[in-house]
Design an enzyme around this catalytic site. Structure first.
Site, PDB file in Angstrom:
ATOM      1  N   GLU A  33      -1.797 -17.412  -6.411  1.00  0.00           N
ATOM      2  CA  GLU A  33      -0.702 -18.227  -6.917  1.00  0.00           C
ATOM      3  C   GLU A  33       0.313 -17.334  -7.600  1.00  0.00           C
ATOM      4  O   GLU A  33      -0.042 -16.249  -8.090  1.00  0.00           O
ATOM      5  CB  GLU A  33      -1.285 -19.207  -7.940  1.00  0.00           C
ATOM      6  CG  GLU A  33      -0.431 -20.399  -8.241  1.00  0.00           C
ATOM      7  CD  GLU A  33      -1.175 -21.373  -9.147  1.00  0.00           C
ATOM      8  OE1 GLU A  33      -1.953 -22.181  -8.642  1.00  0.00           O
ATOM      9  OE2 GLU A  33      -0.963 -21.300 -10.361  1.00  0.00           O
ATOM     10  N   HIS A  55       0.588 -25.314 -13.122  1.00  0.00           N
ATOM     11  CA  HIS A  55      -0.344 -24.533 -13.933  1.00  0.00           C
ATOM     12  C   HIS A  55       0.352 -23.740 -15.029  1.00  0.00           C
ATOM     13  O   HIS A  55       1.469 -23.275 -14.862  1.00  0.00           O
ATOM     14  CB  HIS A  55      -1.123 -23.561 -13.050  1.00  0.00           C
ATOM     15  CG  HIS A  55      -2.106 -24.268 -12.169  1.00  0.00           C
ATOM     16  ND1 HIS A  55      -2.455 -23.809 -10.934  1.00  0.00           N
ATOM     17  CD2 HIS A  55      -2.789 -25.406 -12.343  1.00  0.00           C
ATOM     18  CE1 HIS A  55      -3.327 -24.631 -10.386  1.00  0.00           C
ATOM     19  NE2 HIS A  55      -3.542 -25.611 -11.222  1.00  0.00           N
ATOM     20  N   ARG A  78      -1.044  -8.336   2.661  1.00  0.00           N
ATOM     21  CA  ARG A  78      -0.932  -8.095   4.097  1.00  0.00           C
ATOM     22  C   ARG A  78      -0.984  -6.589   4.361  1.00  0.00           C
ATOM     23  O   ARG A  78      -1.698  -6.133   5.258  1.00  0.00           O
ATOM     24  CB  ARG A  78       0.386  -8.695   4.604  1.00  0.00           C
ATOM     25  CG  ARG A  78       0.418  -8.957   6.089  1.00  0.00           C
ATOM     26  CD  ARG A  78       1.699  -9.683   6.492  1.00  0.00           C
ATOM     27  NE  ARG A  78       1.726 -11.082   6.091  1.00  0.00           N
ATOM     28  CZ  ARG A  78       2.701 -11.647   5.366  1.00  0.00           C
ATOM     29  NH1 ARG A  78       3.736 -10.920   4.964  1.00  0.00           N
ATOM     30  NH2 ARG A  78       2.646 -12.918   5.050  1.00  0.00           N
ATOM     31  N   GLU A  79      -0.253  -5.836   3.548  1.00  0.00           N
ATOM     32  CA  GLU A  79      -0.201  -4.385   3.743  1.00  0.00           C
ATOM     33  C   GLU A  79      -1.557  -3.733   3.522  1.00  0.00           C
ATOM     34  O   GLU A  79      -1.866  -2.692   4.088  1.00  0.00           O
ATOM     35  CB  GLU A  79       0.826  -3.771   2.787  1.00  0.00           C
ATOM     36  CG  GLU A  79       2.248  -3.978   3.276  1.00  0.00           C
ATOM     37  CD  GLU A  79       3.283  -3.681   2.191  1.00  0.00           C
ATOM     38  OE1 GLU A  79       4.476  -3.916   2.456  1.00  0.00           O
ATOM     39  OE2 GLU A  79       2.892  -3.232   1.096  1.00  0.00           O
ATOM     40  N   ALA A  80      -2.399  -4.380   2.683  1.00  0.00           N
ATOM     41  CA  ALA A  80      -3.717  -3.800   2.409  1.00  0.00           C
ATOM     42  C   ALA A  80      -4.725  -4.149   3.499  1.00  0.00           C
ATOM     43  O   ALA A  80      -5.877  -3.739   3.426  1.00  0.00           O
ATOM     44  CB  ALA A  80      -4.216  -4.291   1.059  1.00  0.00           C
ATOM     45  N   GLY A  81      -4.292  -4.915   4.499  1.00  0.00           N
ATOM     46  CA  GLY A  81      -5.202  -5.246   5.587  1.00  0.00           C
ATOM     47  C   GLY A  81      -5.891  -6.583   5.429  1.00  0.00           C
ATOM     48  O   GLY A  81      -6.788  -6.926   6.194  1.00  0.00           O
ATOM     49  N   VAL A 118      -3.200 -12.335   6.074  1.00  0.00           N
ATOM     50  CA  VAL A 118      -2.300 -13.249   5.368  1.00  0.00           C
ATOM     51  C   VAL A 118      -1.412 -13.937   6.398  1.00  0.00           C
ATOM     52  O   VAL A 118      -0.679 -13.261   7.121  1.00  0.00           O
ATOM     53  CB  VAL A 118      -1.423 -12.485   4.350  1.00  0.00           C
ATOM     54  CG1 VAL A 118      -0.501 -13.443   3.613  1.00  0.00           C
ATOM     55  CG2 VAL A 118      -2.292 -11.707   3.370  1.00  0.00           C
ATOM     56  N   PRO A 119      -1.489 -15.257   6.515  1.00  0.00           N
ATOM     57  CA  PRO A 119      -0.644 -15.954   7.496  1.00  0.00           C
ATOM     58  C   PRO A 119       0.819 -15.923   7.060  1.00  0.00           C
ATOM     59  O   PRO A 119       1.133 -15.517   5.952  1.00  0.00           O
ATOM     60  CB  PRO A 119      -1.184 -17.375   7.478  1.00  0.00           C
ATOM     61  CG  PRO A 119      -1.789 -17.523   6.123  1.00  0.00           C
ATOM     62  CD  PRO A 119      -2.301 -16.178   5.719  1.00  0.00           C
ATOM     63  N   ASP A 120       1.709 -16.336   7.961  1.00  0.00           N
ATOM     64  CA  ASP A 120       3.133 -16.358   7.612  1.00  0.00           C
ATOM     65  C   ASP A 120       3.438 -17.510   6.663  1.00  0.00           C
ATOM     66  O   ASP A 120       4.320 -17.419   5.821  1.00  0.00           O
ATOM     67  CB  ASP A 120       3.997 -16.490   8.872  1.00  0.00           C
ATOM     68  CG  ASP A 120       3.950 -15.200   9.672  1.00  0.00           C
ATOM     69  OD1 ASP A 120       3.677 -14.141   9.058  1.00  0.00           O
ATOM     70  OD2 ASP A 120       4.147 -15.251  10.894  1.00  0.00           O
TER      71      ASP A 120
END
Lengths: 658, 487
Positions: A261, A303, A323-326, A329-331
């Protein structure tokens, strides 16, 4: 259990109670990655019976041998056991007033679901952490001050205790253990197949979204292995990484799912762990709140922790970094189920996941209340009430909202007509009722009712005892003249007897006419109270036939003796009959019914209560002491025991009148 | 909930009152003060739309006698959580009271653009002007993180202080206060660039400031500039906090409310003590703390109405209008789901068209849901029609315990009330909801949609929580093979 049971928990012979024996031997130590398993036992802190029932229902459909809740800790106490359902049978859960006692009784408990409020959760959690057997605590409360939350997590870290929350619904381990209200109603649990374990473990911030995750996981994979909602506050006791590391270490868990979040930097610790090769299992992740950067104004989302204080804390940056870490992660969040399904299918193909055979869908009996709300069942009610209703937004008197009662200023008389007769009576009727209350309110301290109240008060008793002791004297002799007068006058009038016939008949039968006669007042010295009532009724009532009849009777009786006047009781009684019969609001039967049910006595009891309370207050104010009646005011006449008399007749009282 | 910004005047009042009162964590190098601070000189002047501006200023004169001290010079500035006021020309320095008054009168209740945000200037702070040389300005900041509280100190201050994150001296004070650093450690950690002679004064001030920070449960506190004017032989000094920004932990109200209030009581502000004008009895010695909305975010009538409903119930009802002319409206149940919907709308490329953010949750009654829905619908139908029509998402996650059918009754009642307008404005309604008894709820709303001739599509738990958003907004995503809820 040899303690006394409260009535609420009292048992009857046909109760179907299941009892669970305490554990015979300590459980073997757990793997460090296992927080919950199907023998986990916990306390619920706070009298949250619905949450406990939900947990027990979950245990039952998971085919646990024993309930996951060992007992309830409720410091406000009062109750010793709480009756719960175990499937269709019932079981008793102990309720402890002190944490210490609970812990001593149940050495197998290592988790506590803490439902204490945001005000008291700090103290109770600190206390719970004093007990070495406690390995984890879920804190449900929202609004825990941030400093207190940090103090809790600091101590927990030192002692190696896992805290879930604050501000969370908890978490769930399918087939094994459910924290509090996680998952909501059993329908949801069954729909998402949470009664048996799957391969996907998730951790999310939001408890609300965990239902959605259960749904997504169950639709796209073999189901949830474990799910934790860490809570939406700025400082959750444990964060994503703590649980992700557990999931990594647990060989039964195959896919990791992370719902992050906007706000905070905790996602980056997961990224770090992935980069360092500590987490090697596939992770599907998404951070919600991507909209925040696209709005022109700052919006505080649901929250407390969901506010970005830097670029790093934005959802977009988190998604990008993950995403960069592999991490997968969806769009968009909407595409997450597809990504999850893909990874799952791949792992099925490669044999890394072997789905277990699907067990039969368990059935759970539906709760009575819920079935009733859904309109599935009905049952005859034991009680019926037709005068008032407190269930809605507003209290109703005979269907009229209380605000209207005040708006229309109906007075006490109006309220009485609503509650006693279930209808609005004309204004003059309400006024008449009030007049009766005012006239009957008191008649001095010497009458028996007041006397009893005074004596009881002086014995040091409370208001209710004193009032009731006075009221209990009301009957046919004291205060009963109202009912009697109404009855006799009505009977004579309805039979068509002339006033003179009526008086003669009563005399022949040696009966006094109730409502006639006064100790001091007479025709020449009239009772002003009677004048008031008479004039009011003659002026306002549509008809005063019975009053006219009674006045004619008075003419007859006063011709015999001057003080045989229509007294205030008689006057009120006949006027009241006139009211019931002629105001147009009652049918003839209804009028007779009300009279027969003693409504006139009701008027007297209500009115006189005012006076009796006044006498109580008066005596209290005067600080009068215990009353003792003087000996010289009592004549003592005792049987002379032991002075002979036939055997068996010694006790006879010999009355010698001198 | 959570950390909330407070007015500069309130922050300064709390410091002034509690600096000598808050329990110190460790003794400081200076002897304990024999007296408390005199009442703070903080004239907080508030205007409401339509107020007689001179009347309010005259009332302030009576309320704050220090304004009329002969020869006194003042600083005047708006007190509305505006950053970098000096750079926006919103700072009047070294002014006599008549000058300050004129300056305030010229700006009160006027619209003002600060950076990108436009709002009305309604709250001003007038306080004594402190002349001081530039080199006596310092910077201090305390902020909370998971592990403890960072204290940042820099030996220069003022509006041009620059990137303090990078260059300030920093110390982390652990949550466990038994590990609070010694006076020497504080001086070594924070005051390396400060003349030795000021160390004792500053260590004393920082210790007290931190004590207040802890005791009154601040979550953020920045003073810039902090002015420290040494005495002739530089053994002690006067400390002034000229500009201050602070946040308090709103959830700590039950622990600190009394402390926040007493610091702002008339006596603590040197106001003539008399009965409060409105005769109201407040629960503490002073007024309850005020958490103002950010600059430019004054609540509209509708938002205020929803906030008021929210305050009166255990359920949660939230509404923020983002763009009243937008064509995409949301009526979403659940805090998490509402964010997900906003995300989905934005990522479909419609962030600028998103009209509102809001949510209802925590089992609101049918009536509450009705009033909430009516408010949203009214706003939607008040805006002019759009050639492409409007889109309304009646969305939500899987409820825990809420009977979906009964909350939907409230929504349905509101739909009935405005049905002809919904048709006229060509509103496309997309529904997704699940949870207890959702079947009944969805069946009912679908039937009503048909009956009233609304354009409506209805989905249950088989649809992703916000899956209807791309279907509704992204061309080509919707096709007839996607199955609606059957009932």
């Amino acid at each position: 259990m040899n303690g006394s049971l409260t009535p609420q928990a009292s048992l009857s012979a046909d109760d179907n109670i299941k009892r669970f024996a305490p554990v015979s031997r300590p459980l073997s130590p757990l793997q460090p990655h296992t927080l919950f398993h199907n023998k986990t036992r916990c306390f619920v802190y706070g009298l949250q019976t619905r949450a406990v029932q939900g947990m027990l229902d979950f245990d039952f459909i998971c085919k646990r041998k024993t309930p996951s809740v060992a007992g309830i800790i409720y410091t406000f106490g009062g109750q010793y056991v709480s009756k719960m359902y175990w499937g269709t049978s019932e079981t008793l859960l102990p309720v402890y007033q002190s944490t210490e006692k609970a812990m001593a009784k149940h050495s197998d408990v290592d988790h506590v679901v803490n439902f204490a409020s945001s005000r008291s959760v700090y103290t109770s959690t600190m206390e719970l952490m004093e007990f070495p057997q406690v390995k984890s605590i879920a804190i449900i409360a929202e609004g825990v001050p941030e400093r207190r939350a940090r103090e809790i997590l600091h101590v927990a870290k030192k002692k190696g205790i896992t805290i879930i929350g604050p501000a969370t619904v908890g978490g769930i381990k399918p087939g094994a253990f459910k924290i509090g209200n996680t998952g909501g109603m059993m329908d949801n649990i069954v729909a998402s197949k949470l009664y048996r374990k799957g391969s996907v473990a998730y951790v999310s911030k939001s408890g609300g979204m965990s239902n959605e995750l259960n749904n997504i996981v169950s639709q796209n994979t073999d189901g949830v292995y474990e799910g934790v909602a860490i809570g939406g506050d700025r400082y959750p006791g444990t964060t994503f990484i703590d649980h992700m590391l557990r999931f990594q270490a647990d060989p039964e868990c195959k896919i990791l799912l992370l719902l992050g979040e906007v706000g905070g930097v905790e996602e980056y610790r997961v990224i770090e762990a992935v980069k360092q090769g500590i987490i090697t299992k596939p992770i599907v992740a998404w951070a919600i709140g991507t909209v925040a950067g696209m709005l022109t104004t700052e919006v505080q989302f649901g929250h407390a922790g969901s506010m970005a204080n830097s670029e790093l804390e934005t959802a977009n940056m988190k998604n990008k970094s993950m995403r960069e870490a592999g991490i997968f992660v969806p769009d968009t969040f909407e595409e997450l189920p597809g990504v999850l399904a893909q990874i799952y299918q791949k792992m099925i193909k490669s044999g890394q996941i072997k789905p277990a055979a699907e067990p039969a869908v368990p059935k759970i009996p539906m709760d009575y209340n819920w079935a009733q709300e859904l309109g599935l069942i009905r049952k005859p009610a034991a009680f019926i009430s037709t005068i008032s209703d407190d269930r809605g937004q507003e209290l109703l008197y005979a269907g009229i909202p209380i605000t209207d009662v005040f708006k229309e200023n109906v007075g006490i008389g109006g309220v009485m007509s609503l509650l006693w007769f279930r209808r609005r009576l004309p204004d003059y009727a309400g006024k008449f009722l009030e007049m009766v209350l005012m006239l009957t309110a008191d008649h001095g301290p010497a009458v028996s009712g007041a006397m009893n109240t005074i004596i009881t008060t002086r014995a040091g008793k409370d208001l209710i005892s004193a009032l009731v002791s006075g009221l209990l004297t009301i009957g046919s002799r004291f205060g009963g003249a109202l009912d009697g007068a109404a009855e006799e006058f009505t009977k004579a009038y309805d039979k068509g007897m002339s006033p003179r016939d009526f008086v003669d008949t009563m005399r022949k039968e040696n009966k006094l006419i109730p409502g006639i006669g006064h100790r001091v007042k007479s025709r020449n010295n009239p009772d002003l109270r009677v004048t008031l009532v008479k004039e009011y009724c003659q002026k306002n009532f549509p008809s005063t036939k019975l009053l006219d009849y009674a006045i004619a009777v008075e003419t007859v009786t006063t011709s015999k003796k001057d003080n045989l006047i229509l007294n205030v009781d008689g006057c009120i009684a006949v006027c009241f009959v006139d009211l019931l019969r002629n105001c147009g609001a009652f049918s003839a039967e209804e009028a007779e019914d009300y009279l027969g049910n003693g409504v006139l006595n009701g008027l007297f009891v209500l009115g006189r209560s005012i006076g009796l309370i006044a006498h109580f207050l008066d005596q209290k104010r005067l600080r009068t002491g215990l009353y003792r009646h003087p000996w010289d005011d009592i004549t003592y006449l005792l049987p002379e025991l032991g002075k002979g008399g036939a055997p068996g007749a010694e006790g006879r009282v010999e009355v010698n009148v001198q | 909930m959570s950390a909330k910004s407070i007015l500069e005047a309130d922050g300064k009042a709390i410091l002034n009152y509690h600096l000598t009162r808050a329990p110190l964590i460790k003794p400081t190098p200076l002897p304990p003060p024999s007296t408390h601070n005199p009442p703070a000189k903080l004239a907080s002047i508030k205007f409401e739309a339509g107020d007689d501006i001179n009347g309010v200023l005259d009332a302030a004169e009576a309320q704050f006698p220090f304004l009329l001290a002969p020869g006194a010079k003042f600083v005047a500035k708006p007190d509305q959580l505006i950053k970098r006021r000096g750079k926006s020309g919103l700072l009047k320095l070294n002014a006599t009271w008549p000058e300050a008054k004129e300056w305030v009168a010229a700006r009160a209740n006027k619209a003002q653009k600060v950076e990108h945000v436009e709002g009305h200037l309604r709250t001003f702070l007038v306080e004594p002007f402190v002349p001081h040389p530039q080199e006596t300005e310092y910077y201090i900041n305390i902020n909370s993180v998971r592990e403890g509280d960072w204290i940042l100190f820099y030996h220069e201050g003022g509006i041009d202080v620059g990137d303090v994150d990078a260059k300030a001296e920093k110390m982390l004070i652990p949550v466990d206060l038994s590990q609070f650093p010694s006076n020497e450690e504080l001086a070594a950690g924070l005051l390396r660039q400060v003349p030795k002679g000021l160390h004792n004064v500053l260590v004393d001030f920082i210790s007290r400031l931190y004590a207040v920070y802890v005791d009154s449960q601040f979550t953020y506190l920045e003073i810039n500039p902090l002015v420290v004017i040494p005495n002739a032989d530089a053994t002690s000094a006067q400390v002034h906090y000229l500009d201050l920004a602070a946040k308090l932990d709103q959830t700590a109200e039950f622990e600190c409310g009394a402390k926040w209030a007493v610091a702002r009581s008339p006596a603590a502000l040197g106001m003539p003590v008399g009965a409060p004008k409105d005769g109201k009895v407040s629960i503490d010695a002073g007024p309850p703390i005020d958490f103002p909305a950010p600059f430019g975010r004054e609540m509209s009538k509708e938002e205020a109405y929803v906030a008021e409903m929210d305050a009166k119930t255990g359920a949660s009802l939230k509404l923020t209008i983002l763009n009243s002319q937008g064509r995409i409206w949301t009526l979403v149940a659940g805090g998490g789901a509402s964010v997900v919907y906003a995300d989905a709308i934005a990522s479909a490329g419609f962030a600028s068209e998103l009209a509102n953010y809001g949510e209802y949750s925590g089992a609101p009654t049918e009536t509450q849901t009705f009033h909430y829905a009516r408010t949203v619908f009214d706003l939607m139908l008040r805006a002019p029609q759009h050639p492409d029509g409007k889109v309304l998402f009646i969305g939500g996650g899987i409820a825990n315990f809420t009977n979906v059918a009964s909350t939907f009754k409230g929504v349905i009642r509101a739909l009935r009330d405005v049905a002809p307008l919904l048709v006229e404005h060509n509103v496309h309604i997309w529904v997704r909801r699940a949870g207890p008894n959702y079947q009944e709820g969805l069946k009912n709303i679908k039937a009503v949609g048909k009956e009233l001739g609304l354009t409506m599509k209805v989905f249950g738990p088989e649809m992703h929580v916000s899956g209807i958003v791309p279907l509704a907004l992204v061309p080509g995503k919707w096709n007839e093979s996607i199955k609606e809820f059957e009932g």
